[in-house]
Design a protein around this motif. Structure first.
Motif, short mmCIF file in Angstrom:
data_model
loop_
_atom_site.label_atom_id
_atom_site.label_comp_id
_atom_site.label_asym_id
_atom_site.label_seq_id
_atom_site.Cartn_x
_atom_site.Cartn_y
_atom_site.Cartn_z
N GLU A 37 0.81 -1.22 0.00
CA GLU A 37 0.00 0.00 0.00
C GLU A 37 0.84 1.27 0.00
O GLU A 37 0.37 2.33 -0.42
CB GLU A 37 -0.93 0.03 1.21
N GLU A 38 2.08 1.19 0.47
CA GLU A 38 2.92 2.39 0.58
C GLU A 38 3.58 2.77 -0.73
O GLU A 38 4.04 3.90 -0.88
CB GLU A 38 4.00 2.17 1.65
N HIS A 39 3.66 1.87 -1.68
CA HIS A 39 4.35 2.15 -2.94
C HIS A 39 3.55 3.14 -3.78
O HIS A 39 2.31 3.14 -3.77
CB HIS A 39 4.57 0.85 -3.71
N ALA A 40 4.26 3.97 -4.54
CA ALA A 40 3.60 4.99 -5.35
C ALA A 40 2.65 4.39 -6.38
O ALA A 40 1.60 4.99 -6.68
CB ALA A 40 4.65 5.86 -6.05
N THR A 42 0.77 1.69 -6.05
CA THR A 42 -0.46 1.32 -5.37
C THR A 42 -1.25 2.56 -4.95
O THR A 42 -2.48 2.61 -5.10
CB THR A 42 -0.15 0.45 -4.14
N GLN A 43 -0.55 3.57 -4.43
CA GLN A 43 -1.24 4.80 -4.05
C GLN A 43 -1.93 5.45 -5.25
O GLN A 43 -3.03 6.00 -5.14
CB GLN A 43 -0.25 5.77 -3.42
N THR A 44 -1.27 5.39 -6.41
CA THR A 44 -1.86 5.96 -7.61
C THR A 44 -3.08 5.17 -8.06
O THR A 44 -4.10 5.74 -8.47
CB THR A 44 -0.82 6.01 -8.73
N ARG A 46 -5.03 3.48 -6.10
CA ARG A 46 -6.09 3.81 -5.13
C ARG A 46 -6.74 5.15 -5.48
O ARG A 46 -7.96 5.32 -5.37
CB ARG A 46 -5.52 3.85 -3.72
N GLU A 47 -5.92 6.12 -5.89
CA GLU A 47 -6.46 7.41 -6.30
C GLU A 47 -7.32 7.25 -7.57
O GLU A 47 -8.38 7.87 -7.69
CB GLU A 47 -5.33 8.40 -6.55
N GLY A 269 0.06 10.74 -9.49
CA GLY A 269 1.15 9.79 -9.33
C GLY A 269 2.50 10.34 -9.76
O GLY A 269 3.52 10.06 -9.13
N LEU A 272 3.70 12.59 -7.08
CA LEU A 272 4.06 11.77 -5.92
C LEU A 272 5.43 11.12 -6.11
O LEU A 272 6.31 11.22 -5.24
CB LEU A 272 2.99 10.70 -5.71
N GLU A 273 5.63 10.47 -7.24
CA GLU A 273 6.87 9.71 -7.44
C GLU A 273 8.06 10.61 -7.71
O GLU A 273 9.15 10.38 -7.19
CB GLU A 273 6.71 8.70 -8.57
#
Length: 328
Positions: A37-40, A42-44, A46-47, A269, A272-273
């Protein structure tokens, strides 16, 4: 007596599971990420899920499997192409080269001058010819662009100049342009599976590879390749993709919501990255996990690879596209 891996069992369960498309009242989209869940990535994703649900008036559910439960990116490409098991994910362009020879152009080393140039290209429609080719050849729809990691060399021993790079046995992604590029600068590249890299370095089959900071940290590659050489040869492009078979079977208003969400999640994303990349390098440096080395000779590398880029673009009939990217 048959023995099946956990990943095979999981993928089969998803493939045979409850995905339903084409019925607005019961739509579940299946996603895959190799990371937590912490990786960019996965976060992207989720968004992306959040934005789709926000922009769509109907009911849509998401089933995102993490930590490589459904395999690696090459597996995801096959699933997307066949319209089974995975409906959406984030992929490296080189992993789609098995279906579309032209798509790795967007992942070509030294394609972008800097982050500003990279973001300008991904915010435009200049890559639409590659998107059209991927849809036709692979049945994969690009809905947005993630990326922003700066790829450097990671190796068991320091690589700080062109002399030390000469003959360096390193893993590259599977697209031919990757091997051609690093061959042009004097290294000895070979394409091996991503999930074999750690053991291959540990056993001396290769001496290093190239990647961005987040993946080096997330998969503990620093344990076997603690020397990071700042070649900054690639700013990553990581398309957010969907299976065309799934996408085409969705209601038109959901398709529109997905395209809007993909563009917005991609921008999220990328910010973020690209922002996190330097921070992650510093975290590993502060923890004593890596040593960072300046690389002398980057300008020479740029000169050596340009003929390779030109020849590759000409082979793909993409000379105008390459010139358009360089001209932005």
């Amino acid at each position: 007596m048959f023995n099946f891996s956990k990943k095979t069992i999981a993928a089969t369960a998803i493939l045979l599971g409850s995905v339903s498309t084409g019925h607005a009242q019961d739509i579940t989209l299946r996603g895959a990420s190799m990371f937590d869940e912490e990786h960019a990535f996965t976060q992207t994703l989720r968004e992306f899920e959040r934005l789709v649900a926000e922009n769509y008036d109907g009911d849509v559910a998401f089933d995102l499997r993490l930590n490589g439960e459904l395999g690696v990116e090459s597996d995801y490409v096959t699933y997307l192409n066949q319209g089974v098991a995975v409906d959406y994910t984030i992929l490296a362009p080189s992993n789609m080269a098995v279906f579309s020879e032209s798509i790795p152009l967007m992942d070509m080393p030294f394609l972008f001058r800097d982050l500003e140039h990279w973001n300008a290209v991904l915010s435009s429609d200049v890559l639409s010819p590659l998107e059209d080719d991927l849809r036709e050849a692979a049945g994969i729809v690009i809905v947005g662009y993630h990326g922003g990691g700066v790829r450097n060399l990671a190796s068991a021993a320091p690589i700080t100049n062109m002399d030390e790079l000469a003959g360096h046995r390193m893993r590259v992604m599977g697209a031919p342009i990757q091997a051609q590029t690093f061959d042009a600068v004097g290294a000895a590249p070979s394409a091996i599976a991503y999930n074999e890299v750690y053991n291959a370095i540990q056993t001396g089959v290769i001496a290093g590879f190239e990647n961005e900071a987040a993946s080096i940290q997330n998969l503990n590659f620093y344990e076997v390749a603690p020397h990071i050489s700042l070649t900054q040869h690639t700013i990553t492009v990581r398309p957010i993709v969907m299976s065309a078979a799934t996408f085409d079977d969705l209601p038109e208003d959901l398709q529109a919501a997905i395209m809007a969400a993909g563009a917005e999640a991609g921008a999220f994303g990328r910010a973020l990255e690209s922002g996190a990349d330097g921070e992650i390098l510093q975290e590993m440096l502060d923890a004593g996990q890596i040593e960072v080395h300046a690389f002398e000779g980057r300008e020479q590398m740029l000169e050596l690879v340009q003929p390779v880029q030109d020849a590759y673009a000409a082979e793909l009939g993409a000379t105008e596209l390459l010139e358009a990217i360089r001209g932005m």
